[in-house]
Design a protein around this motif. Sequence first.
Motif, PDB file in Angstrom:
ATOM      1  N   LEU A   8       0.822  -1.209   0.000  1.00 60.81           N
ATOM      2  CA  LEU A   8       0.000   0.000   0.000  1.00 60.81           C
ATOM      3  C   LEU A   8       0.857   1.260   0.000  1.00 60.81           C
ATOM      4  N   PHE A   9       1.975   1.233   0.715  1.00 60.22           N
ATOM      5  CA  PHE A   9       2.900   2.367   0.712  1.00 60.22           C
ATOM      6  C   PHE A   9       3.473   2.581  -0.684  1.00 60.22           C
ATOM      7  N   GLY A  10       3.875   1.502  -1.340  1.00 54.56           N
ATOM      8  CA  GLY A  10       4.410   1.606  -2.696  1.00 54.56           C
ATOM      9  C   GLY A  10       3.376   2.114  -3.680  1.00 54.56           C
ATOM     10  N   LEU A  11       2.145   1.658  -3.547  1.00 57.08           N
ATOM     11  CA  LEU A  11       1.077   2.132  -4.419  1.00 57.08           C
ATOM     12  C   LEU A  11       0.800   3.614  -4.189  1.00 57.08           C
ATOM     13  N   GLY A  12       0.767   4.014  -2.933  1.00 60.21           N
ATOM     14  CA  GLY A  12       0.567   5.428  -2.619  1.00 60.21           C
ATOM     15  C   GLY A  12       1.700   6.294  -3.136  1.00 60.21           C
ATOM     16  N   PHE A  13       2.918   5.800  -3.025  1.00 58.95           N
ATOM     17  CA  PHE A  13       4.059   6.558  -3.527  1.00 58.95           C
ATOM     18  C   PHE A  13       4.013   6.673  -5.044  1.00 58.95           C
ATOM     19  N   SER A  14       3.555   5.622  -5.715  1.00 55.80           N
ATOM     20  CA  SER A  14       3.420   5.668  -7.169  1.00 55.80           C
ATOM     21  C   SER A  14       2.388   6.703  -7.596  1.00 55.80           C
ATOM     22  N   ILE A  15       1.292   6.791  -6.869  1.00 61.88           N
ATOM     23  CA  ILE A  15       0.276   7.801  -7.171  1.00 61.88           C
ATOM     24  C   ILE A  15       0.838   9.200  -6.929  1.00 61.88           C
ATOM     25  N   LEU A  16       1.631   9.355  -5.876  1.00 62.29           N
ATOM     26  CA  LEU A  16       2.277  10.640  -5.606  1.00 62.29           C
ATOM     27  C   LEU A  16       3.223  11.026  -6.743  1.00 62.29           C
ATOM     28  N   VAL A  17       3.982  10.076  -7.242  1.00 68.65           N
ATOM     29  CA  VAL A  17       4.879  10.334  -8.370  1.00 68.65           C
ATOM     30  C   VAL A  17       4.077  10.770  -9.589  1.00 68.65           C
ATOM     31  N   TYR A  18       2.934  10.129  -9.805  1.00 65.95           N
ATOM     32  CA  TYR A  18       2.100  10.520 -10.940  1.00 65.95           C
ATOM     33  C   TYR A  18       1.658  11.974 -10.818  1.00 65.95           C
ATOM     34  N   PHE A  19       1.146  12.346  -9.663  1.00 64.71           N
ATOM     35  CA  PHE A  19       0.627  13.701  -9.505  1.00 64.71           C
ATOM     36  C   PHE A  19       1.725  14.759  -9.493  1.00 64.71           C
ATOM     37  N   LEU A  20       2.906  14.421  -8.999  1.00 59.94           N
ATOM     38  CA  LEU A  20       3.967  15.424  -8.908  1.00 59.94           C
ATOM     39  C   LEU A  20       4.817  15.534 -10.170  1.00 59.94           C
ATOM     40  N   SER A  21       4.864  14.483 -10.996  1.00 60.42           N
ATOM     41  CA  SER A  21       5.761  14.576 -12.148  1.00 60.42           C
ATOM     42  C   SER A  21       5.126  14.156 -13.471  1.00 60.42           C
ATOM     43  N   ILE A  22       4.436  13.051 -13.516  1.00 56.02           N
ATOM     44  CA  ILE A  22       3.935  12.551 -14.795  1.00 56.02           C
ATOM     45  C   ILE A  22       2.780  13.407 -15.310  1.00 56.02           C
ATOM     46  N   SER A  39       6.017   2.990 -14.038  1.00 56.48           N
ATOM     47  CA  SER A  39       6.506   3.458 -12.740  1.00 56.48           C
ATOM     48  C   SER A  39       5.738   2.811 -11.589  1.00 56.48           C
ATOM     49  N   THR A  40       4.449   2.562 -11.769  1.00 56.39           N
ATOM     50  CA  THR A  40       3.674   1.907 -10.710  1.00 56.39           C
ATOM     51  C   THR A  40       4.162   0.486 -10.473  1.00 56.39           C
ATOM     52  N   VAL A  41       4.368  -0.256 -11.547  1.00 55.55           N
ATOM     53  CA  VAL A  41       4.863  -1.626 -11.401  1.00 55.55           C
ATOM     54  C   VAL A  41       6.249  -1.626 -10.766  1.00 55.55           C
ATOM     55  N   GLY A  42       7.115  -0.735 -11.211  1.00 55.81           N
ATOM     56  CA  GLY A  42       8.476  -0.695 -10.683  1.00 55.81           C
ATOM     57  C   GLY A  42       8.544  -0.271  -9.234  1.00 55.81           C
ATOM     58  N   ILE A  43       7.905   0.834  -8.905  1.00 54.95           N
ATOM     59  CA  ILE A  43       7.968   1.349  -7.535  1.00 54.95           C
ATOM     60  C   ILE A  43       7.246   0.425  -6.568  1.00 54.95           C
ATOM     61  N   THR A  44       6.013   0.058  -6.916  1.00 54.85           N
ATOM     62  CA  THR A  44       5.229  -0.797  -6.017  1.00 54.85           C
ATOM     63  C   THR A  44       5.892  -2.154  -5.855  1.00 54.85           C
ATOM     64  N   GLY A  45       6.398  -2.701  -6.939  1.00 58.55           N
ATOM     65  CA  GLY A  45       7.057  -4.008  -6.872  1.00 58.55           C
ATOM     66  C   GLY A  45       8.290  -3.996  -5.987  1.00 58.55           C
ATOM     67  N   MET A  46       9.117  -2.981  -6.131  1.00 57.92           N
ATOM     68  CA  MET A  46      10.338  -2.919  -5.323  1.00 57.92           C
ATOM     69  C   MET A  46      10.033  -2.703  -3.849  1.00 57.92           C
ATOM     70  N   VAL A  47       9.092  -1.830  -3.544  1.00 63.61           N
ATOM     71  CA  VAL A  47       8.751  -1.584  -2.141  1.00 63.61           C
ATOM     72  C   VAL A  47       8.097  -2.824  -1.539  1.00 63.61           C
ATOM     73  N   TRP A  48       7.229  -3.500  -2.306  1.00 62.37           N
ATOM     74  CA  TRP A  48       6.573  -4.716  -1.811  1.00 62.37           C
ATOM     75  C   TRP A  48       7.599  -5.823  -1.568  1.00 62.37           C
ATOM     76  N   LEU A  49       8.525  -6.015  -2.512  1.00 61.75           N
ATOM     77  CA  LEU A  49       9.550  -7.042  -2.322  1.00 61.75           C
ATOM     78  C   LEU A  49      10.449  -6.730  -1.131  1.00 61.75           C
TER      79      LEU A  49
END
Length: 65
Positions: A8-22, A39-49
């Motif tokens: 959930l933290f990784g997913l939230g961070f991915s959404i933050l990246v979307y709103f702040l940069s993409i 970016s969602t797959v990469g960020i969420t995947g790395m934080v989840w792992l």
Amino acid sequence: MIETASFLFGLGFSILVYFLSIRKRNDSPLRKAGYFLISTVGITGMVWLSGVLIAHFLRKLNLLP
């Protein structure tokens, strides 16, 4: 529980990246969607792992049930 929290933290961070940069880029909507997906797959995947690895070692040390 740690795995879910890290996911959930990784997913939230991915959404933050979307709103702040993409979202602010001057690209087509399809390209923005592609950037968001990658970016969602990469960020969420790395934080989840990372959460899975942390939970594994905490269980191995008998700090988690």
